[in-house]
Design a protein around this motif. Structure first.
Motif, PDB file in Angstrom:
ATOM      1  N   ILE A   1     -44.449 -76.049  51.934  1.00 15.89           N
ATOM      2  CA  ILE A   1     -43.506 -77.072  52.384  1.00 15.89           C
ATOM      3  C   ILE A   1     -43.750 -78.358  51.599  1.00 15.89           C
ATOM      4  O   ILE A   1     -44.876 -78.880  51.577  1.00 15.89           O
ATOM      5  N   ALA A   2     -42.715 -78.892  50.970  1.00 17.23           N
ATOM      6  CA  ALA A   2     -42.868 -80.075  50.123  1.00 17.23           C
ATOM      7  C   ALA A   2     -43.412 -81.268  50.899  1.00 17.23           C
ATOM      8  O   ALA A   2     -44.200 -82.064  50.367  1.00 17.23           O
ATOM      9  N   GLU A   3     -43.017 -81.412  52.154  1.00 16.96           N
ATOM     10  CA  GLU A   3     -43.434 -82.571  52.939  1.00 16.96           C
ATOM     11  C   GLU A   3     -44.950 -82.640  53.088  1.00 16.96           C
ATOM     12  O   GLU A   3     -45.526 -83.742  53.196  1.00 16.96           O
ATOM     13  N   SER A   4     -45.632 -81.505  53.091  1.00 17.35           N
ATOM     14  CA  SER A   4     -47.093 -81.502  53.197  1.00 17.35           C
ATOM     15  C   SER A   4     -47.723 -82.241  52.020  1.00 17.35           C
ATOM     16  O   SER A   4     -48.694 -83.001  52.179  1.00 17.35           O
ATOM     17  N   TYR A   5     -47.185 -82.044  50.847  1.00 15.09           N
ATOM     18  CA  TYR A   5     -47.725 -82.685  49.646  1.00 15.09           C
ATOM     19  C   TYR A   5     -47.374 -84.174  49.608  1.00 15.09           C
ATOM     20  O   TYR A   5     -48.167 -84.995  49.133  1.00 15.09           O
ATOM     21  N   ARG A   6     -46.210 -84.511  50.141  1.00 18.57           N
ATOM     22  CA  ARG A   6     -45.866 -85.937  50.249  1.00 18.57           C
ATOM     23  C   ARG A   6     -46.828 -86.645  51.202  1.00 18.57           C
ATOM     24  O   ARG A   6     -47.241 -87.783  50.954  1.00 18.57           O
ATOM     25  N   GLU A   7     -47.192 -85.957  52.281  1.00 23.13           N
ATOM     26  CA  GLU A   7     -48.122 -86.535  53.247  1.00 23.13           C
ATOM     27  C   GLU A   7     -49.501 -86.717  52.628  1.00 23.13           C
ATOM     28  O   GLU A   7     -50.166 -87.744  52.860  1.00 23.13           O
ATOM     29  N   ILE A   8     -49.954 -85.764  51.834  1.00 20.06           N
ATOM     30  CA  ILE A   8     -51.245 -85.899  51.164  1.00 20.06           C
ATOM     31  C   ILE A   8     -51.224 -87.093  50.207  1.00 20.06           C
ATOM     32  O   ILE A   8     -52.163 -87.884  50.162  1.00 20.06           O
TER      33      ILE A   8
END
Length: 230
Positions: free
Chosen positions: A158-165
């Motif tokens: 999920i792309a959002e996981s990497y944005r959160e990191i």
């Protein structure tokens, strides 16, 4: 000059052979799980995991469910939590020692010494990640990393996981290099704006993902992205 400030690392198939997880870690946790559930019945982590198992599979024997999830390598929180507890005992008693790819420790040390920030993002729990790097055949490497991210931050596809990191690290997505062997993870990271590179390890028989740059080891990663070489 490299624009990479932080290297984000997968584990299985990237820094450590999949065979170590499949042939060593999984059988070990399966073997000791009955004893673990008995002896740590009062452990809050065990209680939460058992409640999660009951919620997911009402009426199912917890050990049977855990065995099934292990056999199918399911990325589910109660399994990962209990495996982490089992592996903790194994590593601390010397029954287990993580076998990293030989190119990994010198590269990580060179990157760290040059000022690159390092973090891990794996489906295994953060505590299990620390055990793998803390009890490795190259010694304790946990001091090289600033963070250990697991599925609590979100799924790896999920792309959002990497944005959160990126947000938690205070780094622009384009300044993060994500290394993994899994195409869907690399696609999600690229969608979030991260640089990506697939590790295609001969030992693991990795299937090349044409949408991502590929490297056979960390030496090639360093060359491709102008990172320090050990």
């Amino acid at each position: 000059m490299s624009t990479v400030r932080l290297v984000l690392l997968d584990i299985e198939g990237t820094t450590l052979p999949i065979s170590f997880v499949k042939d060593v870690l999984f059988p070990y946790s399966d073997k000791v799980m009955p004893e673990l559930l008995r002896e740590q019945a009062d452990n809050p982590l065990v209680k939460v995991a058992l409640a999660d198992i009951e919620a997911a599979s009402p009426g199912c024997d917890p050990l049977a469910q855990l065995h099934d999830w292990t056999a199918r390598d399911e990325k589910v929180a109660p399994l990962k939590s209990l495996q982490g507890l089992a592996w903790k005992t194994g590593f601390e008693t010397g029954a287990l020692k993580a076998r990293l790819y030989p190119d990994v420790p010198p590269a990580l040390k060179a990157w760290h010494e040059a000022g690159l920030r390092l973090a891990v993002y794996s489906s295994g729990s953060a505590s299990a990640q620390r055990l793998l790097y803390g009890y490795s055949d190259a010694g304790d490497l946990t001091g090289l990393f600033e963070a250990f991210y697991d599925l609590d931050i979100g799924g790896k596809k999920i792309a959002e996981s990497y944005r959160e990191i990126a947000s938690r690290a205070g780094v622009a997505p384009g300044e993060i290099l994500f290394l993994s062997d899994i195409g869907a993870e690399l696609d999600a990271a690229a969608e979030a704006g991260l640089k990506t590179c697939q590790l295609v390890r001969e030992e693991d028989g990795t299937t090349p993902h044409e949408a991502s740059r590929q490297a056979s080891d960390f030496t090639e990663v360093s060359q491709f992205f102008s990172l320090p070489v050990s």
